[in-house]
Each structure stands twice: as structure tokens, then as C-alpha cells.
Design an enzyme around this catalytic site. Structure first.
Site, mmCIF file in Angstrom:
data_model
loop_
_atom_site.group_PDB
_atom_site.id
_atom_site.type_symbol
_atom_site.label_atom_id
_atom_site.label_comp_id
_atom_site.label_asym_id
_atom_site.label_seq_id
_atom_site.Cartn_x
_atom_site.Cartn_y
_atom_site.Cartn_z
ATOM 1 N N GLY A 23 0.815 -1.214 0.000
ATOM 2 C CA GLY A 23 0.000 0.000 0.000
ATOM 3 C C GLY A 23 0.850 1.267 0.000
ATOM 4 N N HIS A 57 3.954 -18.446 48.706
ATOM 5 C CA HIS A 57 5.212 -19.154 48.956
ATOM 6 C C HIS A 57 5.034 -20.618 48.583
ATOM 7 C CE1 HIS A 57 8.888 -20.444 50.880
ATOM 8 N NE2 HIS A 57 8.194 -21.400 51.497
#
Ligand SMILES: Cc1cc2nc3c(=O)[nH]c(=O)nc-3n(C[C@H](O)[C@H](O)[C@H](O)COP(=O)(O)OP(=O)(O)OC[C@H]3O[C@@H](n4cnc5c(N)ncnc54)[C@H](O)[C@@H]3O)c2cc1C
Length: 474
Positions: free
Chosen positions: A122, A451
Site C-alpha cells: 500500500g 510461597h
């Protein structure tokens, strides 16, 4: 006769396809043009990122990491394999399959959102008219109420090391080697050079990276760069800093390089040469003389902070404009522009775009480095925490690296987060989120982190800003 659209997008890479899809979601009639062809010679949407960038490089990084771990890491888990081998053809085939799945996915998304795809090149003319030279030989004229330029970028070629696709290559060639090169030379120790250099190193190539700058990863935090460099050297990546290459000659199936190390000329002979010295905006042939769209001094399409060009109704996003050349920065600009066109608020905060290098260990950061803050005279404090003290990282056999949180000396507001280590590409988003919400180091320190997870390094680093990290001496 020209076809009329609300929005015509030039380029279906990350920036362009995001703009197109978001504009279609907002009820606009959208066309998107892309010139690229895949390895099979057929049109392939998704831009550099999906065809020859982010996704294929990560596919090869993952394959090579599995192979490397099998050889070097699995032993300590008590896992052994006799004489492991890598079949490069299968590895590259897997990568190609992933690329095809994702480029095809964009075509499906276009269909689902009723976006008309045009396959060809384009050129933007005055009056927001785009002339498309389609691959089938037919020209078509599109006129948009708005045009979004998302033309992306191309590799920079060195005048003395022209790409030949065989011996001297860019990312495209280095993603498609048919066998592991015995000796791979890389010019440029940036993201692409480090990632693709790592791929072939893990598979057995001798890799030498020549970097003209005296500092390693100058854009990253100096401490993070130093830690990462030490790890790369341990892995056998030969990174020569301050090495300026002046010559690359292909002779008898070898590439003969001449570089200056600051003292004298040196030579290096390799089997393949990857030139990874950066990328430039892809504007060749994009703008007709009457388009009115201006380029800046770096050859990028000139835009303001809202991605508006010098022509009303013409916007530009992604790699072809200023700012980090990263897919996710293009994603956000594409979305923001579509929303601005629709009359909604749209903005991209370039200060919180995360950076990631997918090496082993990974390197990631968001916000400012210590050096930037010093140069700007901003008072700050830091807290860091090593992955070697994080239970999950050690259990994974990945103790390398650290997290550093930088906060404003007086307000405690987080100004940056720098990470080196396993999976920090995911962890960095905690810093992005905290910064977007204008969070402080104390906010992060008071947020409960699961944890055992890698994210505990961030938690302790945030606590270390106030000298109260639990798992290290402050
Ligand atoms: C090896 C490599 C690895 C990378 N890894 C990462 C990563 O891990 N993470 C990350 O964030 N970024 C990564 N990047 C960068 C990322 O690929 C780019 O930032 C991103 O693709 C830019 O998106 P874009 O839409 O602006 O442009 P592009 O992806 O370059 O897409 C532009 C498209 O427009 C088309 N086009 C251009 N001009 C025209 C025209 N005139 N007419 C029609 N079509 C046109 C092109 O063919 C192309 O398909 C990597 C890049 C490389 C090379």
C-alpha cells in the site's frame, strides 16, 4: 472507483492488527493491507512479530533450552539420556507450524470481525487514499475516513556485510539455519543478537558476539547488565565489547571478519554471520510525494503523543514511529488509536512499557535505571534480592539473578524495577502494575506473595528498599 472505509490500516503486524480489530469492535468498517508472504509464498498476516520475530524466536529458544537442559541440568535431577541429539529440521519445522497457526489465527480474527484484508503493498496518497498493488497483479484504491500507518520495521543492513541469505543473514536467516553452524559470528549484542546467539550456542555452535559499544546492554540497569553478562560468559557466549567491525568477506564458504578492539585490527573467521545491529522504520514506497505525512530525522513517521501524524485523520503506530520497538508497545498504540478515532479516550504510557530479553537468565525491566535517575537528579533508594535466596528458584535449579526495586527517596513511589533470572518476563508485570497504579515500595512490601514462588524475590526486594528484607541481611 475506490473502495470506501471508515479505517484503512497499512500493515497487519502487532500494531496494525490491534488497530484493525479494535476499530471493527467499535463498529467501524475496516480494511487492513499487508504485503508480507510466509515461507510457503502465501500471504501471512501478523507482521515481523508472528512471522520472523517474537514468536519464532521464542519457539527456537524453547527448543534449544530443552536440549541444553537435557545435557547440562537434568543430571542433577538424576535424569540421564544417552547421547542426546538435536534434529534441526524437526526443530525448525515445529517453529514453522507455530508461526502458521498464529498467522492463520489473525486471518480468522479478521474474518470474525468482518475486516477486509488486502494482500499487497500500500502507498498513501493525498486525501487519505491508499493504492494497493496486490499480489494478484490488480491495483485497488481504498479511501479511509482515517488511515492508520502500521508499516513496522526492517533489519538494518551494514554496507560491508550485505545480507545474502546464506552466509550473512539477519533474523530471518538465523531462524532458518538448516544445521547448527560450527562457528557463528554475531554483530550486535542487542536483544536479537543475544537471543538468536543463545539459541545456536545451546545447540553447540561456537558463538562470538561483536559489539561496538563499550558497555554491555547500555539501555538496561548497569547492575542487571553486569550480572547477565557474567552468566552469558559462564555459558560460553564470547561477547567482545568495544569491537567495531569494518569488513566481512565471504570466501570459500566462510565469512572473514575484521574488527578493531580499540587497540588494533583483529580477525575472526565464522561459518555464518548474523547481523543484528538494529531495525529501521519500513517507510520505503509507503508515502507518495503528495501524502503530506512527515518523517522525523530518524526516518520514522513523525507523530505526536497520541500517534497523530502531520495529516489530519492519518495516524501511525508501532515500530515505524518513535518509542520502543516492541510488539506490545504497538498493541497498545493500535488500540489507543482505534479508540481515539471512535471518540473515546486513548493513551499509551511509554514510561511503563516493559522490556524483556528472553535469554537464560532472562532480563526484564520497567521504568528508570539508576543511571537515568542520577542524570535527572531524582533522589532514589533501592532494594534488591537474589534468586539464590528464593526457595522456588533454587528448587528449580535456577538460582541466577536478582530483583531490584528503585523507589523515590522521599515519596517511596516506585520508579523502576529491574530483574535478571528465570521467568522474569512474567514477573516484571508486577512492577508495571505497581507503577501504573503509582504504587510505593511499601505497597509491594505489604502485599501477600504466595510461597514458594519466584515473586517472593520482588516482595523481599521491596522490603529491602526500607532495609527490612526478611531473608537476607540488610
Ligand atoms: C528476531 C526478533 C525477535 C523479536 N522478539 C520480540 C519479543 O520477544 N518481544 C517484543 O515485544 N518484540 C520483539 N521483536 C520486535 C517486534 O517483532 C516488533 O516490535 C513488532 O513486530 C512491531 O510491530 P509492528 O506492527 O509495528 O510492525 P511489523 O511487525 O513489522 O509489521 C508491519 C507489517 O506491515 C507490512 N507492511 C509494511 N509496509 C507495508 C506497505 N506499504 N503495504 C502493505 N504492508 C506493509 C509488513 O509486511 C509487515 O507485515 C522482535 C523482533 C525480531 C526481529
Amino acid at each position: 472507483m475506490s473502495e470506501q472505509y471508515d479505517v484503512v490500516v497499512i500493515g497487519a503486524g502487532p500494531a496494525g492488527y490491534h488497530a484493525a480489530i479494535r476499530a471493527a469492535q467499535l463498529g467501524m468498517k475496516v480494511a487492513c493491507i499487508d504485503a508480507a508472504l510466509g515461507k510457503d509464498g502465501k500471504p501471512a498476516l501478523g507482521g515481523t512479530c508472528l512471522r520472523v520475530g517474537c514468536i519464532p524466536s521464542k519457539a527456537l529458544l524453547d527448543s534449544s533450552r530443552q536440549f541444553h537442559n537435557l545435557q547440562h541440568l537434568f543430571g542433577e535431577h538424576g535424569i540421564s539420556a544417552k547421547d542426546p541429539k538435536i534434529d534441526v529440521k524437526t526443530m525448525v519445522g515445529r517453529k514453522d507450524k507455530i508461526v502458521k497457526q498464529f498467522t492463520g489465527g489473525i486471518a480468522q480474527l479478521f474474518k470474525a470481525n468482518k475486516i477486509t484484508a488486502y494482500y499487497g503493498f500500500g502507498t498513501l496518497h493525498a486525501g487519505k487514499k491508499v493504492v494497493v498493488k496486490q499480489h494478484d497483479g490488480m491495483d485497488v484504491e481504498l479511501v479511509g475516513k482515517h488511515v492508520v500507518i502500521a508499516a513496522g520495521s526492517d533489519s538494518i543492513e551494514l554496507p560491508f556485510a550485505k545480507f545474502d541469505g546464506k552466509h550473512v543473514v539477519d533474523n530471518v536467516g538465523a531462524l532458518d539455519f538448516e544445521a547448527v553452524p560450527k562457528r557463528l559470528g554475531v554483530i550486535g549484542a542487542g536483544v536479537i543478537g543475544l537471543e538468536l546467539g543463545s539459541v545456536w550456542k545451546r545447540l553447540g555452535a561456537e558463538v562470538t558476539i561483536l559489539e561496538a559499544m563499550p558497555d554491555f546492554l547500555a539501555a538496561a540497569d548497569a547492575e542487571a547488565a553486569k550480572v547477565a553478562l557474567k552468566e552469558f560468559k559462564k555459558q560460553g557466549l564470547d561477547i567482545k565489547l568495544g569491537a567495531k567491525v569494518s569488513k566481512a568477506e565471504v570466501k570459500k564458504n566462510e565469512v572473514h571478519l575484521t574488527y578493531n578492539d580499540g587497540k588494533s585490527d583483529q580477525s575472526l573467521v565464522v561459518d555464518k554471520l548474523l547481523v543484528a545491529v538494529g531495525r529501521k522504520a519500513a517507510t520505503k514506497g509507503l508515502l507518495a510525494d503528495d501524502s503530506g505525512v512527515k518523517l522525523n530525522e530518524r526516518g520514522q513517521v513523525e507523530v505526536d503523543e497520541h500517534c497523530k501524524t502531520s495529516v489530519d485523520g492519518v495516524w501511525a503506530v508501532g515500530d515505524c514511529v518513535r518509542g520502543p520497538m516492541l510488539a506490545h508497545k504497538g498493541f497498545e498504540e493500535g488500540i489507543a488509536v482505534a479508540e481515539l478515532i471512535a471518540g473515546l479516550p486513548g493513551h499509551v504510557n511509554l514510561d511503563t512499557v516493559p522490556w524483556v530479553i528472553y535469554t537464560e537468565p532472562e532480563i526484564a525491566w520497567v521504568g528508570k535505571t539508576e543511571k537515568q535517575l542520577k542524570d535527572e537528579g531524582v533522589p532514589f533508594k533501592t532494594g534488591s534480592f537474589p534468586f539464590a535466596a528464593v526457595g522456588r528458584a533454587v528448587a528449580m535449579g535456577e538460582p541466577a539473578g536478582f530483583v531490584k526495586v528503585i523507589a523515590h527517596e522521599e515519596t517511596d513511589r516506585i520508579l523502576g524495577m529491574h530483574l535478571v533470572g528465570v521467568n522474569v518476563s512474567e514477573l516484571v508485570h508486577e512492577g508495571v502494575l505497581a507503577m501504573e497504579f503509582h504504587g510505593s515500595a511499601e505497597d509491594l512490601a505489604r502485599i501477600c506473595h504466595a510461597h514458594p514462588t519466584l515473586s517472593e524475590a520482588i516482595h523481599d526486594a521491596a522490603m529491602a528498599v526500607d532495609k527490612r528484607a526478611i531473608h537476607k541481611a540488610n
